[in-house]
Scaffold this motif. Structure first.
Motif, PDB file in Angstrom:
ATOM      1  N   GLY A  75     -16.580  -5.439 -10.402  1.00 22.52           N
ATOM      2  CA  GLY A  75     -16.605  -4.334 -10.893  1.00 22.52           C
ATOM      3  C   GLY A  75     -15.934  -3.268 -10.289  1.00 22.52           C
ATOM      4  N   SER A  76     -15.463  -3.476  -9.073  1.00 18.61           N
ATOM      5  CA  SER A  76     -14.765  -2.240  -8.280  1.00 18.61           C
ATOM      6  C   SER A  76     -13.236  -2.479  -8.465  1.00 18.61           C
ATOM      7  CB  SER A  76     -14.907  -2.661  -6.711  1.00 18.61           C
ATOM      8  OG  SER A  76     -14.198  -1.637  -6.013  1.00 18.61           O
ATOM      9  N   GLN A  77     -12.793  -1.228  -8.732  1.00 17.05           N
ATOM     10  CA  GLN A  77     -11.291  -1.054  -8.863  1.00 17.05           C
ATOM     11  C   GLN A  77     -10.440  -0.755  -7.584  1.00 17.05           C
ATOM     12  OE1 GLN A  77     -11.214   1.859 -11.893  1.00 17.05           O
ATOM     13  NE2 GLN A  77     -11.758   0.453 -13.727  1.00 17.05           N
ATOM     14  N   ASN A  78     -10.894  -0.709  -6.654  1.00 19.56           N
ATOM     15  CA  ASN A  78     -10.336  -0.301  -5.287  1.00 19.56           C
ATOM     16  C   ASN A  78     -10.689  -1.350  -4.190  1.00 19.56           C
ATOM     17  OD1 ASN A  78      -9.375   2.129  -6.169  1.00 19.56           O
ATOM     18  ND2 ASN A  78     -11.392   3.240  -6.035  1.00 19.56           N
ATOM     19  N   ILE A  79      -9.724  -1.597  -3.509  1.00 23.86           N
ATOM     20  CA  ILE A  79      -9.688  -2.209  -2.377  1.00 23.86           C
ATOM     21  C   ILE A  79      -9.346  -1.197  -1.067  1.00 23.86           C
ATOM     22  CG2 ILE A  79      -8.774  -4.131  -0.956  1.00 23.86           C
ATOM     23  CD1 ILE A  79      -7.993  -5.419  -3.664  1.00 23.86           C
ATOM     24  N   THR A 104      -1.776   0.581  -7.962  1.00 24.44           N
ATOM     25  CA  THR A 104      -1.370   1.714  -7.076  1.00 24.44           C
ATOM     26  C   THR A 104      -1.748   1.388  -5.631  1.00 24.44           C
ATOM     27  OG1 THR A 104      -2.181   3.040  -8.785  1.00 24.44           O
ATOM     28  CG2 THR A 104      -1.609   4.281  -6.672  1.00 24.44           C
ATOM     29  N   VAL A 105      -0.880   1.786  -4.695  1.00 24.08           N
ATOM     30  CA  VAL A 105      -1.084   1.598  -3.236  1.00 24.08           C
ATOM     31  C   VAL A 105      -0.699   3.105  -2.528  1.00 24.08           C
ATOM     32  CG1 VAL A 105      -0.092   0.294  -1.316  1.00 24.08           C
ATOM     33  CG2 VAL A 105      -0.157  -0.959  -3.534  1.00 24.08           C
ATOM     34  N   THR A 106      -1.727   3.161  -1.776  1.00 21.79           N
ATOM     35  CA  THR A 106      -1.364   4.590  -0.803  1.00 21.79           C
ATOM     36  C   THR A 106      -1.648   3.959   0.725  1.00 21.79           C
ATOM     37  OG1 THR A 106      -3.743   5.488  -1.369  1.00 21.79           O
ATOM     38  CG2 THR A 106      -1.836   6.210  -2.727  1.00 21.79           C
ATOM     39  N   VAL A 107      -1.021   4.720   1.501  1.00 21.67           N
ATOM     40  CA  VAL A 107      -1.148   4.314   2.842  1.00 21.67           C
ATOM     41  C   VAL A 107      -1.311   5.741   3.577  1.00 21.67           C
ATOM     42  CG1 VAL A 107      -0.258   3.299   4.816  1.00 21.67           C
ATOM     43  CG2 VAL A 107       0.373   2.441   2.649  1.00 21.67           C
ATOM     44  N   ASN A 108      -2.269   5.801   4.579  1.00 20.37           N
ATOM     45  CA  ASN A 108      -2.580   7.154   5.293  1.00 20.37           C
ATOM     46  C   ASN A 108      -1.568   7.491   6.265  1.00 20.37           C
ATOM     47  OD1 ASN A 108      -3.121   5.363   7.325  1.00 20.37           O
ATOM     48  ND2 ASN A 108      -5.002   6.505   7.870  1.00 20.37           N
ATOM     49  N   ASP A 109      -0.509   6.650   6.465  1.00 17.52           N
ATOM     50  CA  ASP A 109       0.506   7.017   7.589  1.00 17.52           C
ATOM     51  C   ASP A 109       2.066   7.128   6.775  1.00 17.52           C
ATOM     52  OD1 ASP A 109       2.490   6.887   9.693  1.00 17.52           O
ATOM     53  OD2 ASP A 109       1.000   5.662  10.924  1.00 17.52           O
ATOM     54  N   SER A 110       2.611   7.985   7.051  1.00 27.47           N
ATOM     55  CA  SER A 110       3.920   8.375   6.096  1.00 27.47           C
ATOM     56  C   SER A 110       5.097   7.612   6.663  1.00 27.47           C
ATOM     57  CB  SER A 110       4.253   9.854   6.197  1.00 27.47           C
ATOM     58  OG  SER A 110       4.667  10.380   7.573  1.00 27.47           O
ATOM     59  N   LEU A 153       0.214  -0.596  15.576  1.00 28.48           N
ATOM     60  CA  LEU A 153       0.269   0.535  14.406  1.00 28.48           C
ATOM     61  C   LEU A 153      -0.812   0.523  13.665  1.00 28.48           C
ATOM     62  CD1 LEU A 153       1.569   3.010  13.406  1.00 28.48           C
ATOM     63  CD2 LEU A 153       2.914   1.449  12.001  1.00 28.48           C
ATOM     64  N   ARG A 154      -1.932   1.247  14.018  1.00 26.58           N
ATOM     65  CA  ARG A 154      -2.993   1.327  13.128  1.00 26.58           C
ATOM     66  C   ARG A 154      -2.890   2.386  11.880  1.00 26.58           C
ATOM     67  NH1 ARG A 154      -7.615  -0.890  15.023  1.00 26.58           N
ATOM     68  NH2 ARG A 154      -7.442  -1.314  17.262  1.00 26.58           N
ATOM     69  N   TYR A 155      -3.557   1.625  10.797  1.00 18.74           N
ATOM     70  CA  TYR A 155      -3.351   2.438   9.478  1.00 18.74           C
ATOM     71  C   TYR A 155      -4.382   2.151   8.385  1.00 18.74           C
ATOM     72  CZ  TYR A 155      -1.597  -2.046   7.636  1.00 18.74           C
ATOM     73  OH  TYR A 155      -1.506  -3.233   7.443  1.00 18.74           O
ATOM     74  N   ASP A 156      -4.483   2.900   7.539  1.00 12.58           N
ATOM     75  CA  ASP A 156      -5.586   2.538   6.406  1.00 12.58           C
ATOM     76  C   ASP A 156      -4.809   2.449   5.124  1.00 12.58           C
ATOM     77  OD1 ASP A 156      -7.494   2.876   8.224  1.00 12.58           O
ATOM     78  OD2 ASP A 156      -7.783   5.183   7.488  1.00 12.58           O
ATOM     79  N   VAL A 157      -5.145   1.443   4.256  1.00 14.37           N
ATOM     80  CA  VAL A 157      -4.472   1.280   3.134  1.00 14.37           C
ATOM     81  C   VAL A 157      -5.735   1.328   1.682  1.00 14.37           C
ATOM     82  CG1 VAL A 157      -4.429  -1.132   3.131  1.00 14.37           C
ATOM     83  CG2 VAL A 157      -2.599  -0.107   1.652  1.00 14.37           C
ATOM     84  N   SER A 158      -5.253   1.824   0.697  1.00  6.67           N
ATOM     85  CA  SER A 158      -5.987   2.017  -0.527  1.00  6.67           C
ATOM     86  C   SER A 158      -5.046   1.015  -1.622  1.00  6.67           C
ATOM     87  CB  SER A 158      -6.527   3.268  -0.517  1.00  6.67           C
ATOM     88  OG  SER A 158      -7.185   3.241  -2.142  1.00  6.67           O
ATOM     89  N   ILE A 159      -5.685   0.018  -2.024  1.00  7.47           N
ATOM     90  CA  ILE A 159      -5.116  -0.540  -3.183  1.00  7.47           C
ATOM     91  C   ILE A 159      -5.876  -0.345  -4.561  1.00  7.47           C
ATOM     92  CG2 ILE A 159      -4.358  -2.630  -4.108  1.00  7.47           C
ATOM     93  CD1 ILE A 159      -3.676  -3.346  -1.156  1.00  7.47           C
ATOM     94  N   SER A 160      -5.460   0.250  -5.657  1.00  2.00           N
ATOM     95  CA  SER A 160      -6.114   0.600  -6.707  1.00  2.00           C
ATOM     96  C   SER A 160      -5.605  -0.249  -7.940  1.00  2.00           C
ATOM     97  CB  SER A 160      -6.252   1.852  -7.204  1.00  2.00           C
ATOM     98  OG  SER A 160      -6.750   2.130  -8.385  1.00  2.00           O
ATOM     99  N   VAL A 161      -6.648  -1.212  -8.482  1.00  2.00           N
ATOM    100  CA  VAL A 161      -6.267  -1.683  -9.774  1.00  2.00           C
ATOM    101  C   VAL A 161      -7.232  -1.396 -10.734  1.00  2.00           C
ATOM    102  CG1 VAL A 161      -6.350  -4.133 -10.799  1.00  2.00           C
ATOM    103  CG2 VAL A 161      -5.920  -3.885  -8.132  1.00  2.00           C
ATOM    104  N   GLN A 162      -6.319  -0.773 -11.866  1.00  2.00           N
ATOM    105  CA  GLN A 162      -6.845  -0.092 -13.050  1.00  2.00           C
ATOM    106  C   GLN A 162      -6.540  -0.948 -14.329  1.00  2.00           C
ATOM    107  OE1 GLN A 162      -8.640   2.975 -12.807  1.00  2.00           O
ATOM    108  NE2 GLN A 162      -8.287   3.024 -10.803  1.00  2.00           N
ATOM    109  N   LYS A 163      -7.604  -1.053 -15.127  1.00  2.00           N
ATOM    110  CA  LYS A 163      -7.605  -1.866 -16.371  1.00  2.00           C
ATOM    111  C   LYS A 163      -6.690  -1.050 -17.519  1.00  2.00           C
ATOM    112  CE  LYS A 163     -10.795  -4.918 -15.322  1.00  2.00           C
ATOM    113  NZ  LYS A 163     -11.587  -6.334 -15.727  1.00  2.00           N
TER     114      LYS A 163
END
Length: 163
Positions: A75-79, A104-110, A153-163
Motif C-alpha cells: 500500500g506504500s509508494q515510497n521507500i 523516482t529517486v531523490t537523494v539529500n546530498d548533491s 558518507l551519510r545520506y538519505d534516499v527516497s525511492i518512489s514507485v508510482q503506478k
C-alpha cells in the motif's frame, strides 16, 4: 568361432562419407549441445542472481552494507532510507518493478549521483524513469563530489514507485 562380416572397402568409405556429410546429423548434435550449454548457463546465472538477492536482502537491514534489496510496504509508494552510509564509491539498490510503474529517486546530498544501471541506463537528474518490463532494476548511488569521498558518507534516499 564367430565370423564377422566386413563391408567392401569402397562401400565402407562411401558409408563413412555419407554419414560425415549428413548436415542433419552434426547440426542436431551441435544444437543439442548448444541448447544444453545455454540452459546450463541460464541456470547458473539464476542461481547467482538468487544468491546476490539473498545477500542484498540481508544487507537491507544494515545502513552500511551494499548492495541492498528493497521492497516497499504493501500500500506504500515510497521507500525511505535514512542515515544510509556509503563506505565504498557506490551503493546499489535492487528493486523488482512492474511494467507501467514510474520510478523516482531523490537523494539529500548533491554529491551523490543517482542512476538506473539495469535494465538500461537512466540518470534520475533528468527526471523519473518509466518502467517498461517486469525485471530486476538496479539503482546505483555513487559519489560524484569535487573532493575525496569521506570514509563514511551519510545520506538519505527516497525511492518512489508510482503506478
Amino acid at each position: 568361432m564367430v565370423m564377422k562380416k566386413h563391408l567392401p572397402i569402397g562401400l565402407g568409405i562411401l558409408l563413412l562419407v555419407l554419414i560425415a556429410c549428413d548436415p542433419n546429423a552434426s547440426t542436431s548434435k551441435n544444437h543439442s549441445k548448444i541448447d544444453k550449454e545455454t540452459q546450463r548457463q541460464n541456470d547458473i546465472a539464476a542461481i547467482e542472481d538468487s544468491i546476490n538477492n539473498s545477500h542484498a536482502k540481508r544487507a537491507s537491514e544494515h545502513d552500511d552494507v551494499c548492495p541492498k534489496l528493497l521492497q516497499n510496504e504493501v500500500g506504500s509508494q515510497n521507500i525511505q532510507r535514512s542515515a544510509e552510509v556509503m563506505v565504498d564509491d557506490y551503493c546499489d539498490y535492487y528493486l523488482y518493478l512492474q511494467s507501467g510503474q514510474t520510478l523516482t529517486v531523490t537523494v539529500n546530498d548533491s554529491r551523490i549521483e543517482a542512476l538506473l544501471i539495469v535494465p538500461k541506463l537512466h540518470d534520475f537528474a533528468n527526471g523519473s524513469y518509466h518502467v517498461t518490463s517486469y525485471d530486476k532494476h538496479v539503482v546505483r548511488l555513487s559519489y560524484n563530489g569535487a573532493t575525496y569521498k569521506p570514509e563514511r558518507l551519510r545520506y538519505d534516499v527516497s525511492i518512489s514507485v508510482q503506478k
